[in-house]
Structures are given as structure tokens and as C-alpha cells.
Design a protein around this motif. Structure first.
Motif, short mmCIF file in Angstrom:
data_model
loop_
_atom_site.label_atom_id
_atom_site.label_comp_id
_atom_site.label_asym_id
_atom_site.label_seq_id
_atom_site.Cartn_x
_atom_site.Cartn_y
_atom_site.Cartn_z
N LEU A 80 12.17 -4.34 -3.96
CA LEU A 80 12.52 -4.27 -5.34
C LEU A 80 11.82 -3.14 -5.87
N ASP A 81 10.71 -2.62 -5.70
CA ASP A 81 9.82 -1.40 -6.00
C ASP A 81 10.52 -0.12 -5.45
N ASN A 82 10.70 -0.22 -4.21
CA ASN A 82 11.50 0.89 -3.33
C ASN A 82 12.89 0.37 -2.93
N PRO A 83 13.81 0.73 -3.45
CA PRO A 83 15.00 0.17 -3.31
C PRO A 83 15.55 0.65 -1.75
N GLN A 84 14.91 1.83 -0.98
CA GLN A 84 15.02 2.22 0.12
C GLN A 84 14.73 1.43 1.05
N LEU A 85 14.03 0.50 1.12
CA LEU A 85 13.57 -0.62 1.70
C LEU A 85 14.40 -1.73 1.67
N ARG A 86 15.48 -1.81 1.08
CA ARG A 86 16.28 -3.04 1.04
C ARG A 86 17.27 -2.90 2.40
N GLY A 87 17.45 -4.19 2.82
CA GLY A 87 18.18 -4.25 4.04
C GLY A 87 17.43 -4.05 5.26
N LYS A 88 16.21 -3.43 5.16
CA LYS A 88 15.43 -3.10 6.37
C LYS A 88 14.11 -4.08 6.71
N PRO A 89 13.64 -4.18 8.06
CA PRO A 89 12.83 -5.07 8.24
C PRO A 89 11.38 -4.72 7.76
N VAL A 90 10.94 -5.36 6.78
CA VAL A 90 9.83 -5.09 5.95
C VAL A 90 8.50 -6.02 6.30
N ILE A 91 7.41 -5.69 6.87
CA ILE A 91 6.40 -6.64 7.24
C ILE A 91 5.10 -6.10 6.36
N VAL A 92 4.88 -7.23 5.52
CA VAL A 92 3.57 -6.94 4.49
C VAL A 92 2.41 -7.71 5.21
N GLY A 93 1.19 -6.82 5.36
CA GLY A 93 0.03 -7.41 5.78
C GLY A 93 -0.98 -6.23 6.44
N GLY A 94 -0.16 -5.04 6.42
CA GLY A 94 -1.08 -4.15 6.97
C GLY A 94 -0.43 -3.02 8.27
N ARG A 95 -0.90 -1.93 8.48
CA ARG A 95 -0.49 -1.34 9.19
C ARG A 95 -1.62 -1.25 10.52
N ASP A 96 -2.48 -1.88 10.51
CA ASP A 96 -3.40 -2.09 11.44
C ASP A 96 -3.16 -2.94 12.40
N ASN A 97 -3.10 -2.63 13.77
CA ASN A 97 -2.88 -3.72 14.65
C ASN A 97 -3.69 -4.96 14.70
N ARG A 98 -4.80 -4.92 14.08
CA ARG A 98 -5.59 -6.20 13.86
C ARG A 98 -5.63 -7.25 12.98
N GLY A 99 -4.61 -6.70 12.04
CA GLY A 99 -4.30 -7.67 10.94
C GLY A 99 -3.30 -8.67 11.23
N VAL A 100 -2.79 -9.45 10.21
CA VAL A 100 -2.02 -10.52 10.46
C VAL A 100 -0.62 -10.43 9.45
N VAL A 101 0.44 -10.93 9.60
CA VAL A 101 1.51 -10.87 8.71
C VAL A 101 1.29 -11.66 7.61
N ALA A 102 1.27 -11.13 6.47
CA ALA A 102 1.39 -12.19 5.17
C ALA A 102 2.73 -12.74 4.86
N THR A 103 3.89 -11.73 4.73
CA THR A 103 5.09 -12.05 4.48
C THR A 103 5.92 -10.99 5.20
N CYS A 104 7.25 -11.19 5.37
CA CYS A 104 8.13 -10.41 6.14
C CYS A 104 9.29 -10.87 5.47
N SER A 105 10.31 -9.77 5.27
CA SER A 105 11.75 -9.83 5.02
C SER A 105 12.48 -10.46 5.91
N TYR A 106 13.77 -11.27 5.33
CA TYR A 106 14.58 -11.78 6.47
C TYR A 106 15.07 -10.90 7.46
N GLU A 107 15.22 -9.68 7.21
CA GLU A 107 15.75 -8.67 8.20
C GLU A 107 14.56 -8.56 9.49
#
Length: 355
Positions: free
Chosen positions: A19-46
Motif C-alpha cells: 500500500l505504501d509503495n505501489p511498485q511492490l504490488r503484484g510482487k513477492p514481498v517478504i517482511v521480516g528482514g533482509r538478514d539470513n538469520r531472521g524469520v518471515v513475519a508475513t509474506c504476500s500471496y505472490e
């Protein structure tokens, strides 16, 4: 017969980012961090199409979805959007129960027809908050949640009393609220993977497997749930934690990380419970082998949180390397009630001198 709605914002964190960045719409968005040691908090349906799921290690998510867009968690922004969503649905019922930032139950028995109400809430959340949600409508809370999960995203599903048995029959056992991953694994070892197979267990067998919670599960898989909306869901604890970019072996370094989290935690306490004080501090450590250790202590009088944090860390062995640090507050007390109690005590203490 009562009527309940369960409202669940679709892929909430990821949807806010899109919503905040329309360029991300329709793309696979993974929220949780860029670091490999983190975990996925939420991800888009893509992203889910690639097999990415919540609570999955970021390193594994990157293997499944190497071209995904990995973003850090922005809790303040999500809390802001959650408040907007709550402002909408609270207009429709005085009986509501929030579950985290992105879910809620509403009792809507007072409406002769709850269907147009559910549709209006969906429409307004999308129009006013910019987010889609899935809503389930049924005669109890358990079935309302199941209904909202059936056809995500952006869905509205009704489970009527005469339909519940057939709907439940076709579900995996993990669809029942209260049966988590470990319980599923335990049941799978017994050859039970569906609700219909779970029906074959007697009440005694279910209670033996799940203890005092067994009666509730036995009822829920049969469409029975007598729970009511709980309005006063007081906060029992708040916490902050961070997964480190690399293992730390020095207590001084770990203390700095924990102290930074403590500052954020005190701000959270001020924002979430402005009239309360915490009495207990918890330090959480996750080692490089993924085992956890936590230490907890009640604060004495005017003792500083930083000093107490240092004491807790002194009791923890870090020689094998630490990959995650967390701090938490609990045992909250109302500051105004404390003051009133102190006044009463001081008044009572004067009585001996009035003789």
C-alpha cells in the motif's frame, strides 16, 4: 442463535508495504528482514506461491524465492493501520475482541441480517484503509474463523448450522483453532490428518491426548463452541527481540544489544500502558544451536532496569555463541491504584496517634 464475524486482514504486514509503495504490488514481498538469520513475519500471496510461509527462516525463504523483495518489520506503521481498521469495525458492534493487529471477532447477533453488515465492513476497510480482508460469518467463534480462512484472500464466507458438519468433514485437522504444529505431528503419527478421522476418537481419548483442553477440541471439531466475546483482554506482557547478524560471544556486546532493546521496550510500555508500571524483567537468549534460555526477576523498589538487566545477563553462559537477544516486561500494575493504596496506608498509619 448468535452470530459472529471473524475479520482477518490479508497478509497484513506485506499488504501495508504494498500500500505504501505501489511498485511492490503484484510482487513477492517478504517482511521480516533482509538478514539470513531472521524469520518471515508475513509474506504476500505472490510470495506464498513459491512456498514461503510465516515463521520460516529468511535463509530458507531466499532459497525458495530468491527474487523476492525482503523488507524489515515496521511495527509503528502497522499499529497505525491497525488503529484505522479498528475504528471501522468498532462502529458496528459494542462486542468485539481484537486478536493481534490484524484480526478481530465481532458479535453481530443484534442485526436481523448480518450479511450486508459484513459486506459493508469489507467495503469500508478497503475504501478507507486501502487493505483487503477476509471475513467469516457463523453461529460461533470457531466456525467464523474457519470460514474466514476457507477462501483467502479478499473473501466472505458463511457457514450456516446445517452446513457445518460437511464443511468440517473436508478440513485438515490443522484448520481447527487450538491444534498447532506439534499437535498435528502427534496426531499424524496416529494416522489422523483430517477432522473426519478425528471424529473417530472418543471424548476420553481426546482428553487423554490433550488434557483439560481436550473437551474444547472434541466440541469444536463437531461445530460446538460456547465461547463469548472477551472485551477486556488486558496486556500480560510486552517484549522486543532481535536476531543478530552474527553470533556474539562477549557479554559486553550482548549487553549493548539488550540495552538498546530495553530503551525501545520502555517506549512501548509508555505507549501501550501509559498508566502502568512493570514489575518484572525477562531476558531471553537463543544460542547458535537454537536452544533458548531465559532469566526473569522482579524489580525491587527504585532499582533501575539497566542494572537488573546486567544482573540477569551475568547469570547466563554465552560461551557457545548467541544468535538472538530479547527483553520483556510483565506483571503490570496501575500507577493510579498504587498511589491510592499508598494514601490509604498512610491514613491508616495515623490512627495510633489519634488515641
Amino acid at each position: 442463535m448468535k452470530k459472529f464475524l471473524h475479520l482477518d486482514i490479508d497478509a497484513f504486514f506485506a499488504s501495508v508495504e504494498q500500500l505504501d509503495n505501489p511498485q511492490l504490488r503484484g510482487k513477492p514481498v517478504i517482511v521480516g528482514g533482509r538478514d539470513n538469520r531472521g524469520v518471515v513475519a508475513t509474506c504476500s500471496y505472490e510470495a506464498r506461491k513459491f512456498g514461503v510461509r510465516s515463521a520460516m527462516p529468511i535463509a530458507l525463504a531466499k532459497k525458495k524465492c530468491p527474487n523476492g523483495i525482503y523488507l524489515p518489520v515496521r511495527y509503528a506503521r502497522y499499529e497505525e493501520k491497525s488503529a484505522e481498521i479498528q475504528a471501522v469495525y468498532k462502529e458496528y458492534s459494542p462486542l468485539y475482541q481484537t486478536v493481534g493487529l490484524d484480526e478481530a471477532y465481532l458479535e453481530v447477533t443484534h442485526y436481523a441480517d448480518a450479511v450486508p453488515i459484513a459486506k459493508e465492513i469489507k467495503r469500508r476497510i478497503q475504501a478507507e484503509c486501502g487493505l483487503t480482508c477476509s471475513i467469516g460469518l457463523s453461529y460461533n467463534m470457531s466456525l467464523a474463523k474457519i470460514a474466514s480462512d476457507l477462501k483467502k484472500p479478499d473473501s466472505f464466507v458463511i457457514i450456516r448450522p446445517d452446513e457445518s458438519k460437511e464443511v468440517l468433514r473436508g478440513l485438515s485437522i490443522g484448520a481447527i483453532h487450538g491444534i498447532g504444529k506439534k499437535s498435528q505431528e502427534m496426531l499424524e503419527k496416529r494416522g489422523i490428518t483430517t477432522v473426519e478421522q478425528f471424529w473417530e476418537l472418543s471424548l476420553d481419548e481426546v482428553v487423554k491426548l490433550f488434557g483439560k483442553y481436550g473437551q474444547s477440541l472434541y466440541d469444536r471439531v463437531r461445530g460446538v463452541d460456547n465461547r463469548e466475546i472477551v472485551m477486556d483482554r488486558s496486556i500480560k506482557s510486552i517484549s522486543r527481540e532481535t536476531t543478530l547478524s552474527f553470533d556474539l560471544f562477549e557479554k559486553e556486546q550482548i549487553l549493548q544489544v539488550a540495552a538498546d532493546l530495553l530503551v525501545e521496550l520502555e517506549e512501548d510500555l509508555h505507549n501501550q500502558l501509559p498508566d502502568h508500571d512493570a514489575q518484572t524483567l525477562t531476558l531471553k537468549i537463543k544460542y547458535s544451536d537454537f536452544t533458548n534460555r531465559s532469566k526473569q526477576r522482579k524489580r525491587q523498589s527504585q532499582e533501575g532496569w539497566r542494572g537488573l538487566l546486567e544482573e540477569l545477563l551475568d547469570e547466563v553462559d554465552v560461551t557457545n555463541g548467541v544468535r538472538l537477544v530479547g527483553v520483556g516486561f510483565s506483571a503490570f500494575v496501575d500507577r493510579n491504584e498504587q498511589k491510592a493504596e499508598q494514601v490509604r496506608y498512610e491514613q491508616l498509619s495515623l490512627f495510633p496517634f489519634l488515641k
